[in-house]
Structure formats: C-alpha cells, structure tokens
Scaffold this active site. Structure first.
Site, PDB file in Angstrom:
ATOM      1  N   ARG A 150      -9.038   1.310   9.450  1.00 28.39           N
ATOM      2  CA  ARG A 150      -8.623  -0.060   9.722  1.00 28.39           C
ATOM      3  C   ARG A 150      -9.639  -0.788  10.590  1.00 28.39           C
ATOM      4  NH1 ARG A 150      -2.922   0.615   9.025  1.00 28.39           N
ATOM      5  NH2 ARG A 150      -1.611  -1.163   9.438  1.00 28.39           N
TER       6      ARG A 150
ATOM      7  N   ARG B  98      11.679  -5.305   4.422  1.00 29.90           N
ATOM      8  CA  ARG B  98      11.401  -3.873   4.203  1.00 29.90           C
ATOM      9  C   ARG B  98      12.432  -2.992   4.905  1.00 29.90           C
ATOM     10  NH1 ARG B  98       5.399  -1.976   5.061  1.00 29.90           N
ATOM     11  NH2 ARG B  98       5.590  -3.195   6.981  1.00 29.90           N
TER      12      ARG B  98
ATOM     13  N   ARG C   4       0.286  -9.117  13.219  1.00 35.21           N
ATOM     14  CA  ARG C   4      -0.418  -8.022  12.550  1.00 35.21           C
ATOM     15  C   ARG C   4      -1.365  -8.554  11.483  1.00 35.21           C
ATOM     16  NH1 ARG C   4       4.609  -5.004  10.787  1.00 35.21           N
ATOM     17  NH2 ARG C   4       3.214  -3.810   9.462  1.00 35.21           N
TER      18      ARG C   4
ATOM     19  N   ARG D 130      11.836  -1.513  10.607  1.00 35.07           N
ATOM     20  CA  ARG D 130      10.839  -1.202  11.627  1.00 35.07           C
ATOM     21  C   ARG D 130      10.801  -2.281  12.701  1.00 35.07           C
ATOM     22  NH1 ARG D 130       5.578   0.155   8.093  1.00 35.07           N
ATOM     23  NH2 ARG D 130       4.666  -0.968   9.842  1.00 35.07           N
TER      24      ARG D 130
ATOM     25  N   LYS E  59       0.825  -1.222   0.000  1.00 31.38           N
ATOM     26  CA  LYS E  59       0.000   0.000   0.000  1.00 31.38           C
ATOM     27  C   LYS E  59       0.859   1.272   0.000  1.00 31.38           C
ATOM     28  CE  LYS E  59      -2.067  -1.024   3.868  1.00 31.38           C
ATOM     29  NZ  LYS E  59      -1.302  -2.256   4.182  1.00 31.38           N
TER      30      LYS E  59
HETATM   31  P1  ADP Z   1       1.634  -1.600   7.384  1.00 30.39           P
HETATM   32  O1  ADP Z   1       2.731  -0.992   6.564  1.00 30.39           O
HETATM   33  O2  ADP Z   1       1.938  -2.923   7.890  1.00 30.39           O
HETATM   34  O3  ADP Z   1       0.299  -1.578   6.719  1.00 30.39           O
HETATM   35  P2  ADP Z   1       1.321   0.753   9.023  1.00 30.39           P
HETATM   36  O4  ADP Z   1       2.535   1.574   8.901  1.00 30.39           O
HETATM   37  O5  ADP Z   1       0.111   1.148   8.264  1.00 30.39           O
HETATM   38  O6  ADP Z   1       1.665  -0.750   8.719  1.00 30.39           O
HETATM   39  O7  ADP Z   1       0.914   0.619  10.551  1.00 30.39           O
HETATM   40  C1  ADP Z   1       1.867   0.305  11.545  1.00 30.39           C
HETATM   41  C2  ADP Z   1       1.182   0.308  12.902  1.00 30.39           C
HETATM   42  O8  ADP Z   1       0.645   1.602  13.173  1.00 30.39           O
HETATM   43  C3  ADP Z   1      -0.004  -0.638  13.050  1.00 30.39           C
HETATM   44  O9  ADP Z   1       0.378  -1.969  13.376  1.00 30.39           O
HETATM   45  C4  ADP Z   1      -0.760   0.042  14.211  1.00 30.39           C
HETATM   46  O10 ADP Z   1      -0.130  -0.188  15.453  1.00 30.39           O
HETATM   47  C5  ADP Z   1      -0.593   1.522  13.876  1.00 30.39           C
HETATM   48  N1  ADP Z   1      -1.680   2.003  13.007  1.00 30.39           N
HETATM   49  C6  ADP Z   1      -1.542   2.523  11.747  1.00 30.39           C
HETATM   50  N2  ADP Z   1      -2.733   2.864  11.249  1.00 30.39           N
HETATM   51  C7  ADP Z   1      -3.657   2.563  12.203  1.00 30.39           C
HETATM   52  C8  ADP Z   1      -5.066   2.658  12.262  1.00 30.39           C
HETATM   53  N3  ADP Z   1      -5.778   3.140  11.244  1.00 30.39           N
HETATM   54  N4  ADP Z   1      -5.682   2.248  13.406  1.00 30.39           N
HETATM   55  C9  ADP Z   1      -4.983   1.779  14.437  1.00 30.39           C
HETATM   56  N5  ADP Z   1      -3.646   1.633  14.440  1.00 30.39           N
HETATM   57  C10 ADP Z   1      -2.981   2.024  13.331  1.00 30.39           C
HETATM   58  P1  ADP Z   2       2.285  -1.841   3.161  1.00 32.89           P
HETATM   59  O1  ADP Z   2       2.271  -0.333   3.185  1.00 32.89           O
HETATM   60  O2  ADP Z   2       1.041  -2.421   2.576  1.00 32.89           O
HETATM   61  O3  ADP Z   2       2.640  -2.430   4.480  1.00 32.89           O
HETATM   62  P2  ADP Z   2       4.780  -1.544   1.637  1.00 32.89           P
HETATM   63  O4  ADP Z   2       4.455  -0.689   0.478  1.00 32.89           O
HETATM   64  O5  ADP Z   2       5.547  -0.938   2.752  1.00 32.89           O
HETATM   65  O6  ADP Z   2       3.455  -2.284   2.175  1.00 32.89           O
HETATM   66  O7  ADP Z   2       5.572  -2.806   1.057  1.00 32.89           O
HETATM   67  C1  ADP Z   2       6.065  -3.843   1.914  1.00 32.89           C
HETATM   68  C2  ADP Z   2       7.429  -4.305   1.374  1.00 32.89           C
HETATM   69  O8  ADP Z   2       7.240  -4.997   0.131  1.00 32.89           O
HETATM   70  C3  ADP Z   2       8.413  -3.176   1.055  1.00 32.89           C
HETATM   71  O9  ADP Z   2       9.697  -3.625   1.375  1.00 32.89           O
HETATM   72  C4  ADP Z   2       8.258  -2.953  -0.448  1.00 32.89           C
HETATM   73  O10 ADP Z   2       9.470  -2.474  -1.045  1.00 32.89           O
HETATM   74  C5  ADP Z   2       7.918  -4.346  -0.951  1.00 32.89           C
HETATM   75  N1  ADP Z   2       6.975  -4.365  -2.085  1.00 32.89           N
HETATM   76  C6  ADP Z   2       5.897  -3.558  -2.284  1.00 32.89           C
HETATM   77  N2  ADP Z   2       5.227  -3.902  -3.412  1.00 32.89           N
HETATM   78  C7  ADP Z   2       5.900  -4.974  -3.934  1.00 32.89           C
HETATM   79  C8  ADP Z   2       5.700  -5.790  -5.110  1.00 32.89           C
HETATM   80  N3  ADP Z   2       4.672  -5.595  -5.936  1.00 32.89           N
HETATM   81  N4  ADP Z   2       6.581  -6.774  -5.324  1.00 32.89           N
HETATM   82  C9  ADP Z   2       7.632  -7.000  -4.469  1.00 32.89           C
HETATM   83  N5  ADP Z   2       7.851  -6.275  -3.354  1.00 32.89           N
HETATM   84  C10 ADP Z   2       7.014  -5.269  -3.086  1.00 32.89           C
END
Ligand code: ADP
Ligand code: ADP
Length: 216
Positions: free
Chosen positions: A90, A129, A173, A162, A15
C-alpha cells in the site's frame, strides 16, 4: 514458477470479494493484510493492539510492522506456489520490500489487476459492507446480501460492520489511498504488470475480467 498476484485499488472497490473468488479458482491462498490485522485484533495480540489505534482512525499501520507481518505469512508453506495479495503493498516502501521478499524465493510479482471506481461508489459499498466474524467473508446489505440476515452463508458466524466503514472514515481512507497507494499504479505500470479493470461492473463481470488478466 510461483504466481504472485497483487490486487490494487481503493478501499471498498471489491478486492477482498474478488480475492475470495479467484483464490478458489486458482488454488492460491488469499493474503489480506487487513484480515491479518483484524485477526490479531480479535486475539488481542501485541501486533493487534498496535494496529488497532491506526485502523480505527482509517490510517495506515506503519510500514515496518506491516512488512514484518506479511513477510512471516508469505514464508509459510501454503504460499510456495504463489499468493493473491489483497491490501499489500500500500506504499512505495512496502512495494520495494515485497520485491525483495519475492526475489529471495527467486520470484517476482506477475500481474497487478488494478480495480477502479469513483469515490461515491466506494462509500456506498463500504458503508453497506458486512463482514463475517470468524473468517472475514464479505457481504453487502444491498449488492450481495447473505441468505439469512446477519449470518455468514459459508460458516454461519455472525456478521458485523467494521469500525472503519463509517462514511467519514471511508472518505478519509480514500484520501490516504490517493496520497500513499496511488503512486503504486505508476510503479507497476512502468513494469508492464498493470491491468486496469472497471470495478463498477457486477461482481461476476469483474471476476471474468480478472481471470482473463491472470491467464494472459
Ligand atoms: P479495505 O477493505 O478498505 O481495502 P483493508 O481491510 O485492506 O481495507 O484495510 C483496513 C485497514 O488496515 C487500513 O485502513 C489500514 O489501517 C490497515 N492496513 C491494511 N493493509 C495495510 C497496509 N498494507 N499498510 C498499512 N496499513 C494497512
Ligand atoms: P475491498 O476489499 O476493496 O475494500 P470488498 O471486497 O470488501 O472491497 O467490497 C466492498 C463492499 O462492496 C462489500 O460489501 C462487497 O460485498 C461489495 N462489492 C464488492 N464488489 C462489488 C460489485 N462488483 N458490485 C457491488 N458491490 C460489490
């Protein structure tokens, strides 16, 4: 008419990566609730201190804290034309709050691209990541490496892993996502806003699918 795009999908599916790319193409701001929390943690604000205890464990930050933070962000001038929401809403309570916030601007969520991949793919992605300290730009050690190891291509800042990207925390998660966020899939499908996208494709292919979903 403003455009609000909600990116839905499990942790690690891509995302944030996609939001960065389509923010450039659409000129809409990328609003990531996770990035907002991490900025607060870096600056050691009261909000950051509260959020850290949940985030490091891989748990969701309580709805009221999260909703107030995103509401303040969406009220800023750069969101007048719309926004790309990444990681919010979420929970069903957050989705209801978002609808209320946008109706105050006489607007609504326009489209909800739903990016999917199986848990083993998500764990591989999150555990490789690397995130930029300055602005949260996203890399992957194998799938999207930076030009110079450990340094962000865009702003030269240091990359870090992270705390919540350890394999066991990612697995937790994913379970929390299934319990609390997956119900939003039905919620937005019932509103005819959901567009499913196969997140196992290359970054470029996912972007193509997203742009075609948004332009419809
Ligand atoms: P990911 O890249 O795995 O989708 P995020 O960076 O979006 O992770 O979120 C990391 C953490 O931040 C989550 O595990 C949660 O603790 C917190 N968080 C982010 N967005 C929300 C939300 N909309 N509601 C509650 N907690 C959130
Ligand atoms: P989210 O925000 O949903 O948690 P991220 O965009 O941070 O996901 O992506 C998670 C990890 O996967 C990062 O290290 C990113 O570089 C990698 N990644 C994202 N999209 C792809 C893809 N289509 N193929 C391979 N790796 C990807």
């Amino acid at each position: 008419m403003p455009s609000y795009i909600v990116l839905l999908g499990p942790p690690g599916v891509g995302k944030g990566t996609q939001a960065e790319i389509i923010a450039d193409t659409t000129h809409l701001p990328h609003i990531s609730s996770g990035d907002l929390f991490r900025e607060n943690m870096k600056e050691n604000t009261e909000l950051g201190k509260k959020a850290r205890s949940y985030m490091d464990k891989g748990e969701l930050v309580p709805d009221n804290i999260t909703i107030d933070m995103v509401k303040e962000r969406l009220q800023r001038a750069d969101c007048k034309a719309g926004a790309i929401l990444d990681g919010f809403p979420r929970t069903p309570v957050q989705a209801g709050a978002l609808q209320k916030m946008l109706s105050a601007f006489h607007s609504d969520v326009d489209v909800v691209p739903y990016i999917t991949a199986a848990p083993d793919v998500l764990i591989d992605r999150a555990s490789g990541r690397w995130t930029c300290k300055a602005q949260g730009h996203i890399y992957h050690q194998k799938f999207n490496p930076p030009k110079v190891a450990g340094k962000c291509d865009i702003d030269g800042s240091e990359l870090y892993q992270r705390e919540d990207d350890k394999a066991e925390t990612v697995a937790k998660r994913i379970n929390i996502y299934l319990a609390q966020t997956a119900p939003l899939v039905d919620y937005y499908r019932a509103q005819h806003k959901l567009v499913e996208i196969d997140g196992t494709q290359s970054i470029g292919k996912v972007t193509d699918a997203l742009l075609s979903a948004i332009r419809k």
